[in-house]
Design a protein around this motif. Structure first.
Motif, PDB file in Angstrom:
ATOM      1  N   ARG A  67       9.046 -18.309  -3.915  1.00  0.00           N
ATOM      2  CA  ARG A  67       9.042 -16.928  -3.404  1.00  0.00           C
ATOM      3  C   ARG A  67       7.666 -16.686  -2.806  1.00  0.00           C
ATOM      4  O   ARG A  67       6.715 -17.431  -3.102  1.00  0.00           O
ATOM      5  CB  ARG A  67       9.297 -15.920  -4.542  1.00  0.00           C
ATOM      6  N   PRO A  68       7.478 -15.632  -2.005  1.00  0.00           N
ATOM      7  CA  PRO A  68       6.125 -15.318  -1.513  1.00  0.00           C
ATOM      8  C   PRO A  68       5.202 -14.920  -2.672  1.00  0.00           C
ATOM      9  O   PRO A  68       5.632 -14.299  -3.645  1.00  0.00           O
ATOM     10  CB  PRO A  68       6.360 -14.131  -0.570  1.00  0.00           C
ATOM     11  N   TYR A  69       3.944 -15.295  -2.559  1.00  0.00           N
ATOM     12  CA  TYR A  69       2.958 -14.849  -3.543  1.00  0.00           C
ATOM     13  C   TYR A  69       2.804 -13.341  -3.414  1.00  0.00           C
ATOM     14  O   TYR A  69       2.742 -12.804  -2.306  1.00  0.00           O
ATOM     15  CB  TYR A  69       1.615 -15.523  -3.300  1.00  0.00           C
ATOM     16  N   SER A  70       2.747 -12.640  -4.539  1.00  0.00           N
ATOM     17  CA  SER A  70       2.772 -11.184  -4.482  1.00  0.00           C
ATOM     18  C   SER A  70       1.893 -10.559  -5.556  1.00  0.00           C
ATOM     19  O   SER A  70       1.403 -11.250  -6.461  1.00  0.00           O
ATOM     20  CB  SER A  70       4.210 -10.665  -4.642  1.00  0.00           C
ATOM     21  N   PHE A  71       1.715  -9.262  -5.450  1.00  0.00           N
ATOM     22  CA  PHE A  71       1.033  -8.499  -6.490  1.00  0.00           C
ATOM     23  C   PHE A  71       1.714  -7.145  -6.636  1.00  0.00           C
ATOM     24  O   PHE A  71       2.376  -6.647  -5.720  1.00  0.00           O
ATOM     25  CB  PHE A  71      -0.464  -8.315  -6.172  1.00  0.00           C
ATOM     26  N   LEU A  72       1.541  -6.553  -7.816  1.00  0.00           N
ATOM     27  CA  LEU A  72       1.977  -5.186  -8.063  1.00  0.00           C
ATOM     28  C   LEU A  72       0.783  -4.259  -7.901  1.00  0.00           C
ATOM     29  O   LEU A  72      -0.309  -4.548  -8.394  1.00  0.00           O
ATOM     30  CB  LEU A  72       2.537  -5.033  -9.478  1.00  0.00           C
ATOM     31  N   GLY A  73       0.983  -3.157  -7.206  1.00  0.00           N
ATOM     32  CA  GLY A  73      -0.093  -2.190  -7.020  1.00  0.00           C
ATOM     33  C   GLY A  73       0.431  -0.767  -7.088  1.00  0.00           C
ATOM     34  O   GLY A  73       1.577  -0.498  -6.704  1.00  0.00           O
ATOM     35  N   ARG A  74      -0.402   0.107  -7.595  1.00  0.00           N
ATOM     36  CA  ARG A  74      -0.052   1.530  -7.647  1.00  0.00           C
ATOM     37  C   ARG A  74      -0.754   2.248  -6.506  1.00  0.00           C
ATOM     38  O   ARG A  74      -1.930   2.010  -6.232  1.00  0.00           O
ATOM     39  CB  ARG A  74      -0.471   2.144  -8.988  1.00  0.00           C
ATOM     40  N   VAL A  75      -0.019   3.120  -5.813  1.00  0.00           N
ATOM     41  CA  VAL A  75      -0.578   3.839  -4.673  1.00  0.00           C
ATOM     42  C   VAL A  75      -1.531   4.923  -5.178  1.00  0.00           C
ATOM     43  O   VAL A  75      -1.149   5.782  -5.978  1.00  0.00           O
ATOM     44  CB  VAL A  75       0.534   4.467  -3.809  1.00  0.00           C
ATOM     45  N   VAL A  76      -2.777   4.866  -4.706  1.00  0.00           N
ATOM     46  CA  VAL A  76      -3.787   5.855  -5.082  1.00  0.00           C
ATOM     47  C   VAL A  76      -4.220   6.618  -3.835  1.00  0.00           C
ATOM     48  O   VAL A  76      -3.961   6.204  -2.705  1.00  0.00           O
ATOM     49  CB  VAL A  76      -5.003   5.185  -5.754  1.00  0.00           C
ATOM     50  N   ARG A  77      -4.886   7.732  -4.048  1.00  0.00           N
ATOM     51  CA  ARG A  77      -5.276   8.574  -2.920  1.00  0.00           C
ATOM     52  C   ARG A  77      -6.387   7.916  -2.106  1.00  0.00           C
ATOM     53  O   ARG A  77      -7.372   7.419  -2.649  1.00  0.00           O
ATOM     54  CB  ARG A  77      -5.733   9.944  -3.407  1.00  0.00           C
ATOM     55  N   GLY A  78      -6.216   7.904  -0.779  1.00  0.00           N
ATOM     56  CA  GLY A  78      -7.241   7.385   0.115  1.00  0.00           C
ATOM     57  C   GLY A  78      -7.881   8.508   0.912  1.00  0.00           C
ATOM     58  O   GLY A  78      -7.722   9.693   0.592  1.00  0.00           O
ATOM     59  N   SER A 122     -11.210  -2.747   0.157  1.00  0.00           N
ATOM     60  CA  SER A 122      -9.997  -1.983  -0.094  1.00  0.00           C
ATOM     61  C   SER A 122      -8.790  -2.880   0.104  1.00  0.00           C
ATOM     62  O   SER A 122      -8.849  -3.903   0.797  1.00  0.00           O
ATOM     63  CB  SER A 122      -9.904  -0.774   0.844  1.00  0.00           C
ATOM     64  N   ILE A 123      -7.700  -2.500  -0.537  1.00  0.00           N
ATOM     65  CA  ILE A 123      -6.407  -3.141  -0.324  1.00  0.00           C
ATOM     66  C   ILE A 123      -5.455  -2.025   0.066  1.00  0.00           C
ATOM     67  O   ILE A 123      -5.183  -1.120  -0.731  1.00  0.00           O
ATOM     68  CB  ILE A 123      -5.921  -3.861  -1.596  1.00  0.00           C
ATOM     69  N   GLU A 124      -4.992  -2.056   1.292  1.00  0.00           N
ATOM     70  CA  GLU A 124      -4.118  -0.989   1.769  1.00  0.00           C
ATOM     71  C   GLU A 124      -3.044  -1.560   2.671  1.00  0.00           C
ATOM     72  O   GLU A 124      -3.268  -2.523   3.404  1.00  0.00           O
ATOM     73  CB  GLU A 124      -4.920   0.104   2.468  1.00  0.00           C
ATOM     74  N   VAL A 125      -1.866  -0.970   2.598  1.00  0.00           N
ATOM     75  CA  VAL A 125      -0.727  -1.513   3.319  1.00  0.00           C
ATOM     76  C   VAL A 125      -0.086  -0.425   4.165  1.00  0.00           C
ATOM     77  O   VAL A 125       0.049   0.723   3.733  1.00  0.00           O
ATOM     78  CB  VAL A 125       0.298  -2.131   2.339  1.00  0.00           C
ATOM     79  N   HIS A 126       0.281  -0.789   5.381  1.00  0.00           N
ATOM     80  CA  HIS A 126       1.034   0.086   6.284  1.00  0.00           C
ATOM     81  C   HIS A 126       2.483  -0.375   6.262  1.00  0.00           C
ATOM     82  O   HIS A 126       2.792  -1.519   6.600  1.00  0.00           O
ATOM     83  CB  HIS A 126       0.472  -0.002   7.701  1.00  0.00           C
ATOM     84  N   LEU A 127       3.392   0.507   5.847  1.00  0.00           N
ATOM     85  CA  LEU A 127       4.819   0.204   5.839  1.00  0.00           C
ATOM     86  C   LEU A 127       5.401   0.546   7.207  1.00  0.00           C
ATOM     87  O   LEU A 127       5.325   1.695   7.661  1.00  0.00           O
ATOM     88  CB  LEU A 127       5.550   0.998   4.747  1.00  0.00           C
ATOM     89  N   ILE A 128       5.958  -0.464   7.848  1.00  0.00           N
ATOM     90  CA  ILE A 128       6.488  -0.303   9.201  1.00  0.00           C
ATOM     91  C   ILE A 128       7.815   0.457   9.156  1.00  0.00           C
ATOM     92  O   ILE A 128       8.692   0.167   8.329  1.00  0.00           O
ATOM     93  CB  ILE A 128       6.657  -1.681   9.864  1.00  0.00           C
ATOM     94  N   ASP A 129       7.935   1.436  10.044  1.00  0.00           N
ATOM     95  CA  ASP A 129       9.160   2.239  10.155  1.00  0.00           C
ATOM     96  C   ASP A 129       9.486   2.964   8.849  1.00  0.00           C
ATOM     97  O   ASP A 129      10.655   3.082   8.448  1.00  0.00           O
ATOM     98  CB  ASP A 129      10.357   1.364  10.581  1.00  0.00           C
ATOM     99  N   PHE A 130       8.452   3.473   8.199  1.00  0.00           N
ATOM    100  CA  PHE A 130       8.643   4.227   6.958  1.00  0.00           C
ATOM    101  C   PHE A 130       7.856   5.523   7.023  1.00  0.00           C
ATOM    102  O   PHE A 130       6.725   5.550   7.505  1.00  0.00           O
ATOM    103  CB  PHE A 130       8.179   3.411   5.749  1.00  0.00           C
TER     104      PHE A 130
END
Length: 311
Positions: free
Chosen positions: A187-198, A256-264
């Motif tokens: 499977r792809p290597y992954s991590f669990l993260g909680r969304v915090v305020r930026g 920082s670790i931040e992700v942009h969700l496409i089409d969300f």
């Protein structure tokens, strides 16, 4: 067992007996998965419970902290993965100096057999536990004959003609080899993260991001950069692009670790995300201004959109 363990353990009644495996299981790679598959199948066939015993911390964090590796899976991630394989229960063992001094006989007799009514023990080919890892396959065969349980030893699983191991996967991640890592993990290597305020600066230029706090401080990450990723949120999968590292466009030294969700679109503050690395896009770069940054992010998004194949 403390509150954290209570949230991550899945313990069941083993009154009828159990098929058990025990180990660190860092990463839950395809070798581990073969062991788990054996536990589940044998437990069902014998009408027993399939149980995994694993450790609250990596043993080296207690025995030789300076040599302890960064983890492929935090405790939360590991338990989540284990339960996906149909295991009936996961028992978290607090690994302490006192526990490390147990002999293989004492561990098997007093812990596995008496506490869990073990009928069968499934281990990997290179397994060793008890004080000084004295519990080798040969020693365990002798103990199994004495105590009357079945011992099953699972052969190695190989990728590129080498046995898969957590240490080899850590090396691959360290050099950014996501292809080998994905094949070794299944499977792809992954991590669990909680969304915090930026600070909302991504939204200001049309690319809102979810700033993430990892579920463990000792999680191993691949080299910094921008990645095409798959993101799971509340059981739904999304394509995304991940920024991991410093933020030179905004003159911020902090990583920082931040992700942009496409089409969300939506507010996901405090939600938990699982982020899987699929493809490295580019290194972290400095841009002259927001227009140049926006243009590059649009290219990154299109690349990620074309790369991520949602399941």
């Amino acid at each position: 067992m403390n509150a954290d363990e209570d949230r991550t353990s899945k313990v069941v009644d083993t009154g009828e007996g159990a098929v058990i495996t025990v180990g660190t299981f860092d990463g839950i790679h395809i070798g581990h998965q073969t062991v788990l598959d054996c536990v589940v199948k044998d437990a069902k066939r014998k009408f027993l419970k399939g149980i995994v015993l694993t450790f609250q911390t990596h043993p080296l964090q207690v025995l030789r902290p300076s040599e302890a590796p960064r983890l492929l899976t935090t405790l939360e991630e590991k338990v989540s993965l284990l339960t996906r394989f149909g295991i009936d229960g996961v028992e978290i063992i607090p690994f302490t100096p006192e526990f490390s001094r147990l002999s293989p006989v004492a561990f098997v007799r007093d812990y596995l057999s008496k506490k869990f009514q073990m009928v069968e023990l499934v281990i990997g080919y290179d397994h060793g536990f008890g004080h000084g890892r004295q519990g080798s396959v040969a020693v365990l065969r002798s103990i199994a004959d004495e105590l009357g349980f079945q011992l099953v030893v699972v052969d190695p699983v190989k990728v590129d003609s080498q046995a898969v191991s957590s240490s080899r996967i850590r090396e691959a991640i360290g050099r950014g080899d996501l292809d080998y890592t994905g094949r070794a993990l299944g499977r792809p290597y992954s991590f669990l993260g909680r969304v915090v305020r930026g600070d909302g600066r991504g939204r200001d230029i049309g690319f809102p991001t979810a700033n993430l706090a990892l579920s463990g401080h000792d999680k191993l990450l691949p080299p910094d950069g921008v990645y095409a990723v798959q993101v799971e949120l509340k059981g739904e999968a999304y394509a995304g692009m991940l920024h991991q590292g410093k933020r030179p466009p905004f003159e911020r030294a902090a990583r920082s670790i931040e992700v942009h969700l496409i089409d969300f679109e939506g507010d996901i503050l405090n939600e938990s995300l699982e982020v899987g690395y699929l493809k490295w896009i580019r290194p972290i770069e400095r841009f002259v201004g927001p227009d140049e940054l926006r243009a590059q992010l649009e290219k990154d998004r299109e690349y990620a959109r074309s790369t991520v194949r949602l399941r």
